[in-house]
Design a protein around this motif. Structure first.
Motif, PDB file in Angstrom:
ATOM      1  N   GLN A 270       1.184   3.330   3.212  1.00  0.00           N
ATOM      2  CA  GLN A 270       1.585   2.762   4.503  1.00  0.00           C
ATOM      3  C   GLN A 270       3.091   2.704   4.630  1.00  0.00           C
ATOM      4  O   GLN A 270       3.780   2.258   3.716  1.00  0.00           O
ATOM      5  CB  GLN A 270       1.004   1.350   4.659  1.00  0.00           C
ATOM      6  CG  GLN A 270      -0.484   1.371   4.946  1.00  0.00           C
ATOM      7  CD  GLN A 270      -1.071  -0.023   5.055  1.00  0.00           C
ATOM      8  OE1 GLN A 270      -0.372  -1.022   4.875  1.00  0.00           O
ATOM      9  NE2 GLN A 270      -2.360  -0.088   5.329  1.00  0.00           N
TER      10      GLN A 270
ATOM     11  N   ASN B 176       0.848  -1.186   0.000  1.00  0.00           N
ATOM     12  CA  ASN B 176       0.000   0.000   0.000  1.00  0.00           C
ATOM     13  C   ASN B 176       0.884   1.236   0.000  1.00  0.00           C
ATOM     14  O   ASN B 176       1.665   1.442   0.921  1.00  0.00           O
ATOM     15  CB  ASN B 176      -0.886  -0.022   1.252  1.00  0.00           C
ATOM     16  CG  ASN B 176      -1.959   1.028   1.205  1.00  0.00           C
ATOM     17  OD1 ASN B 176      -1.781   2.082   0.600  1.00  0.00           O
ATOM     18  ND2 ASN B 176      -3.080   0.747   1.836  1.00  0.00           N
TER      19      ASN B 176
ATOM     20  N   ARG C 154       1.642  -4.724  10.956  1.00  0.00           N
ATOM     21  CA  ARG C 154       0.259  -5.179  10.991  1.00  0.00           C
ATOM     22  C   ARG C 154       0.111  -6.680  11.238  1.00  0.00           C
ATOM     23  O   ARG C 154      -0.642  -7.088  12.131  1.00  0.00           O
ATOM     24  CB  ARG C 154      -0.460  -4.755   9.710  1.00  0.00           C
ATOM     25  CG  ARG C 154      -1.918  -5.150   9.638  1.00  0.00           C
ATOM     26  CD  ARG C 154      -2.729  -4.536  10.755  1.00  0.00           C
ATOM     27  NE  ARG C 154      -4.082  -5.089  10.783  1.00  0.00           N
ATOM     28  CZ  ARG C 154      -4.934  -4.900  11.766  1.00  0.00           C
ATOM     29  NH1 ARG C 154      -4.579  -4.188  12.818  1.00  0.00           N
ATOM     30  NH2 ARG C 154      -6.143  -5.421  11.714  1.00  0.00           N
TER      31      ARG C 154
ATOM     32  N   ARG D 283      -8.333   1.605   5.922  1.00  0.00           N
ATOM     33  CA  ARG D 283      -6.870   1.639   5.952  1.00  0.00           C
ATOM     34  C   ARG D 283      -6.235   1.331   4.611  1.00  0.00           C
ATOM     35  O   ARG D 283      -5.168   1.827   4.289  1.00  0.00           O
ATOM     36  CB  ARG D 283      -6.328   0.635   6.982  1.00  0.00           C
ATOM     37  CG  ARG D 283      -6.794   0.890   8.388  1.00  0.00           C
ATOM     38  CD  ARG D 283      -6.289   2.240   8.864  1.00  0.00           C
ATOM     39  NE  ARG D 283      -6.586   2.414  10.273  1.00  0.00           N
ATOM     40  CZ  ARG D 283      -5.748   2.044  11.242  1.00  0.00           C
ATOM     41  NH1 ARG D 283      -4.595   1.504  10.968  1.00  0.00           N
ATOM     42  NH2 ARG D 283      -6.080   2.225  12.509  1.00  0.00           N
ATOM     43  N   GLU D 284      -6.857   0.441   3.853  1.00  0.00           N
ATOM     44  CA  GLU D 284      -6.214   0.037   2.610  1.00  0.00           C
ATOM     45  C   GLU D 284      -6.699   0.877   1.423  1.00  0.00           C
ATOM     46  O   GLU D 284      -5.927   1.229   0.547  1.00  0.00           O
ATOM     47  CB  GLU D 284      -6.463  -1.453   2.316  1.00  0.00           C
ATOM     48  CG  GLU D 284      -6.033  -2.403   3.429  1.00  0.00           C
ATOM     49  CD  GLU D 284      -4.517  -2.509   3.562  1.00  0.00           C
ATOM     50  OE1 GLU D 284      -3.790  -2.104   2.643  1.00  0.00           O
ATOM     51  OE2 GLU D 284      -4.076  -3.005   4.626  1.00  0.00           O
ATOM     52  N   ILE D 285      -8.000   1.173   1.395  1.00  0.00           N
ATOM     53  CA  ILE D 285      -8.536   1.857   0.211  1.00  0.00           C
ATOM     54  C   ILE D 285      -8.600   3.367   0.395  1.00  0.00           C
ATOM     55  O   ILE D 285      -8.059   4.121  -0.404  1.00  0.00           O
ATOM     56  CB  ILE D 285      -9.939   1.313  -0.147  1.00  0.00           C
ATOM     57  CG1 ILE D 285      -9.858  -0.202  -0.376  1.00  0.00           C
ATOM     58  CG2 ILE D 285     -10.473   1.996  -1.391  1.00  0.00           C
ATOM     59  CD1 ILE D 285     -11.182  -0.851  -0.636  1.00  0.00           C
TER      60      ILE D 285
ATOM     61  N   TRP E 133     -11.464  -2.379   8.188  1.00  0.00           N
ATOM     62  CA  TRP E 133     -10.032  -2.153   8.024  1.00  0.00           C
ATOM     63  C   TRP E 133      -9.695  -1.973   6.545  1.00  0.00           C
ATOM     64  O   TRP E 133      -8.971  -1.057   6.164  1.00  0.00           O
ATOM     65  CB  TRP E 133      -9.223  -3.315   8.610  1.00  0.00           C
ATOM     66  CG  TRP E 133      -7.754  -3.222   8.300  1.00  0.00           C
ATOM     67  CD1 TRP E 133      -7.136  -3.575   7.134  1.00  0.00           C
ATOM     68  CD2 TRP E 133      -6.727  -2.698   9.146  1.00  0.00           C
ATOM     69  NE1 TRP E 133      -5.795  -3.315   7.202  1.00  0.00           N
ATOM     70  CE2 TRP E 133      -5.513  -2.768   8.427  1.00  0.00           C
ATOM     71  CE3 TRP E 133      -6.727  -2.175  10.450  1.00  0.00           C
ATOM     72  CZ2 TRP E 133      -4.304  -2.339   8.969  1.00  0.00           C
ATOM     73  CZ3 TRP E 133      -5.512  -1.764  10.976  1.00  0.00           C
ATOM     74  CH2 TRP E 133      -4.324  -1.839  10.242  1.00  0.00           C
TER      75      TRP E 133
END
Lengths: 554, 279
Positions: A374, A371, A382, B189-191, B185
């Motif tokens: 991140q 990602n 994580r 958090r990812e998208i 999540w």
């Protein structure tokens, strides 16, 4: 038109500097390169990504990509200076006397027009020939490039033609005006090894036939060895070494060239399959697919503890689909996936945290597997938090240990974003993420195919070390047999969704084989400049005996 | 390594004049809205003189149809109109982006259901739809915010779903799914971090439209209700002055136009920066 000044030089580049635009302004990416090309000569440009080889190749046409500029030096093509030439001059030359073949023919062709329309555009535009003439010329060129159905293939749309055929059609297009110079930018990198052979042979044949000079850009020394008369090795925008192909391969002067030549010397000692032990992972008689079309047919193989099983095959053989079935992304129609003898639920949503943890995956493109928003600490942190419940100081400690394991300095990298890492480093982070879950099996999907050879080898060494340290089992999906030779204990050859052959590595590399395995094995380019000639001769000989080895799309 | 603050400062340093102008205007509006009671010479609903007084030293922009100070009402109007528009846009984004993310992440029937509902809602002209619903449920502030937010969330949904679809297919989302992460999540958090740039740009544009819708509704008498100062209704209330060559009623309209232009300047620049285009 002025004639060439002396000694048949077609292209003469002196002190070429190219700058690229960055956040902080212009930065030099090519630092003064000289290049000479005689008429009819094939020059190979080789180097890792970022070496500036493609940029130099384009500069030979007097062209710079968006965000790049040719800042200094001279580019003389047939006595004409191109760096500061007017748009009119370069337009007259490009397509007509200098042509370009891009890496991805699929992306370079306009999907809305038939091949023949795109083929005829250059000759008609440049007034070389009329439309009807161009069409009949196309057919003869298609034939010369060994395209199937040369009479009709031009009337198809790009998506109706396979990748290897498209790449040859593109070469034909580049040849349409019979240019003096063609620039090939990694024309076979995106192709399967089996298809690559045909394209290489076709390109070489055509270039020789018309006496065209060519610049052949690639990162694969074995490929360039077949194609080029002379090779220039580039690194960081500088020339490392230059020489006639045979001399350079026989006696490289610089250490970097030697490293490139020696790449793939790394080899893990083959470990025999343990007797009487339940395999960690077993795929048993799996049939699966999308909707009504089945992609996998009765696929079975086993992965034992601390062993590496390589699944090989060309694109479309179903090797990545096997991984999707194992991870539970694709439901199984028949058969089962067993973990230590116990069948696993078919969908990943039905598996519990522990089952998910034991099976980790590393992707081909580290770029899309991380990602971009991140930081390294979150990416690796994580799974630690999610699976092992580590928080605070314990998590930090483990995080640093993991970064040490993948040979990356924790203080330097822990706060970086993926965009601030190189390709090899990104792949290492992906490995660390998989490792953080403390898995038993890791599925590696073409993990090295997007990397430069030297970087890829480092990644393989790292994976091997980690395997021994943590008794990991790997399933290695790859189309690159050099990788198989380096790291596999067992090999599974797949073709059209079926397992064609499987067995220990040493046996798999010894004849006799199934036809497809033979085709696959013999198609891996070797450093020997005569390899392609020998191979083609050998295949012709075999064809006379009635055994035809040819890629599926021919 | 540059921190986020340093990065944004550097970004600001490279901004073109149009974006800087836009940001300055927005800043002025925000300060005016927040500090209205301190800046305005008179109260919001205070009747200070006779009707339609011309511009003078006591009433810099004259008085309105009830004898209230125009300047003070314009200043309070910034607070009311901009504040309500902001709240409405926030709500529209909350509804639209969550629904859009759900549709993109879940796919299948959830996507079908949400998308079809949105299609139906988008088939009706929004202003007419808003007028219709407001006459049924009654015109008060909460109702108006809800109705406009729901209607505008359809556009947000469309955009969110479209950009999220491009992210959902990424390997890192698959990796998160295979890790066993929950829906929330994956969405948050990812998208979401990867689609925040187009959403932020859309926020600016959507804000303008919401703002215009509120002003239009107020002008039609179904928006903010008197005696609350509001730019839309101020135009309507004092419209007759135009016939006498007095430009006062145009000022609240100009205030709306200026803010719209300012926001568009900033959004343009922001889109250009985040799209990764080099010139």
């Amino acid at each position: 038109m002025t004639s060439a000044p002396d000694d048949g030089l077609l292209l003469r580049i002196r002190g070429l500097k190219i700058e690229g635009q960055t956040e902080e302004g212009w930065a030099e990416i090519v630092h003064g390169v000289d290049l000479d090309l005689k008429r009819g000569e094939v020059l190979g440009l080789i180097g890792e990504s970022g070496a500036g080889k493609s940029t130099i190749g384009l500069a030979a046409m007097g062209f710079a990509r968006d965000g790049c500029r040719l800042s200094a030096g001279t580019i003389e093509f047939d006595g004409r200076e191109l760096r500061e030439a007017s748009a009119g001059t370069t337009r007259e030359l490009r397509g007509n006397r200098i042509a370009y073949v891009a890496q991805s023919a699929a992306a370079a062709f306009n999907p809305a027009h038939r091949l023949i329309d795109q083929y005829s555009e250059a000759p008609v535009q440049h007034g070389v020939m009329g439309r009807a003439e161009a069409e009949s010329d196309a057919i003869s060129l298609f034939e010369r490039l060994h395209l199937p159905d040369p009479e009709t293939i031009g009337f198809r749309y790009p998506h109706q033609v396979s990748g290897g055929q498209l790449q040859r059609a593109m070469t034909a297009m580049a040849m349409s005006c019979r240019p003096d110079l063609i620039i090939f930018d990694e024309p076979t990198t995106a192709l399967d090894v089996t298809t690559q052979i045909e394209v290489l042979a076709a390109i070489r044949d055509a270039v020789e036939q018309f006496g065209t000079a060519a610049i052949y850009i690639t990162h694969d020394l074995a490929v360039v060895a077949q194609m080029a008369d002379r090779i220039m090795v580039l690194r960081h925008g500088l020339l490392v070494e230059e020489g006639e192909t045979r001399d350079l391969l026989a006696e490289p002067q610089e250490e970097y060239t030697r490293d490139l030549l020696e790449v793939r010397s790394f080899q893990v000692k083959e470990r025999p399959r343990p007797v009487g032990e339940t395999p960690v992972l077993e795929v048993r008689g799996v049939t699966a697919g999308y909707g009504k079309t089945m992609i996998l047919h009765d696929v079975s193989f086993q992965i034992h503890r601390q062993r590496t099983v390589a699944v090989v095959g060309e694109s479309g053989s179903g090797k990545s689909t096997v991984a999707r079935v194992i991870t539970g992304l694709l439901p199984i129609r028949e058969g089962s996936v067993l973990y230590k003898g116990e069948p696993m639920p078919g969908r990943f949503t039905q598996r519990n945290k522990d089952q998910l943890r034991r099976l980790q995956m590393i992707y081909q493109m580290a770029d899309t597997a991380l990602n971009p928003k991140q930081r390294v600490r979150d990416v690796i942190g994580r799974p630690l938090e999610f699976y092992l419940g580590l928080t605070g100081a314990k998590k930090r400690e483990r995080l640093r240990a993991l970064l040490d394991m993948i040979e990356m300095e924790p203080d330097e990298y822990i706060d970086r974003l993926p965009g601030e890492l190189s390709g090899g480093q990104k792949q290492r982070i992906c490995i660390a993420r998989a490792l953080a879950a403390e898995p038993e099996v890791i599925l590696c999907d073409e993990v090295t195919s997007a990397l430069d050879p030297l970087v890829a080898e480092e990644i393989l060494k790292l994976l091997d070390r980690l395997q021994n340290e943590f008794s990991l089992s790997y399933m290695f999906i790859t189309h690159d047999l050099a990788t198989v030779r380096a790291i596999a204990d067992e090999v599974v050859v797949m073709h059209r969704g079926k397992v064609v052959e499987s067995g220990p590595r040493t046996e798999m590399f010894k004849p006799p084989h199934h036809d497809y395995t033979d085709l696959l094995l013999s198609s891996v380019p070797e450093m020997d400049p005569d390899w392609l000639d020998h191979l083609l001769a050998e295949r012709e000989e075999m064809a006379k005996q009635g055994r035809v080895l040819k890629a599926a799309d021919n | 390594m540059a921190t986020a603050a340093q990065n944004s400062l550097r970004l600001l340093g490279r901004s073109p004049w149009s974006a800087r102008f836009g940001m300055l205007i927005i800043l002025i509006y925000v300060v005016t809205a927040l500090g209205a009671p301190l800046i305005a010479p008179y109260g919001e609903t205070e009747i200070v003189g006779i009707e339609y007084e011309p511009w003078s030293e006591v009433y810099p922009l004259g008085t309105d149809n009830l004898g209230r100070d125009m300047l003070s009402r314009i200043i309070y109007g910034a607070r009311n109109t901009v504040g309500v528009a902001f709240a409405t846009t926030m709500l529209a984004f909350l509804i639209g982006s969550i629904a859009g993310l759900l549709a993109a992440t879940l796919r299948g029937w959830a996507d079908q259901l949400l998308s079809r509902i949105v299609d139906v809602m988008m088939a009706i002209p929004p202003l007419v739809f808003a007028l219709l619903i407001l006459t049924i449920v009654g015109t008060n502030l909460i109702n108006m915010i809800l109705v406009i937010a729901v209607l505008d969330s359809t556009r947000v949904f469309r955009l969110t779903r479209a950009v999220a679809m491009n992210v959902v297919v990424m390997d890192y989302v698959e990796a998160a799914r295979l890790r066993g992460e929950g829906l929330w999540w994956i969405m948050s958090r990812e998208i979401l971090p990867n689609i925040s740039a187009p959403l932020a740009a859309e926020f600016g544009l959507r804000f303008c439209f919401v703002f215009l819708t509120i002003s239009a509704l107020s002008f039609l008498g179904l928006g903010l209700q008197p005696p609350t100062a509001d730019w839309g209704s101020m135009v309507r209330d004092n419209a007759t002055l135009i016939s006498y060559g007095d430009i006062t009623p145009v000022i609240p309209a100009a205030a709306i136009a200026l803010l719209t232009v300012a926001i568009n300047f900033v959004v343009d620049w922001f889109l250009h920066e985040t799209s990764g285009l080099k010139e």
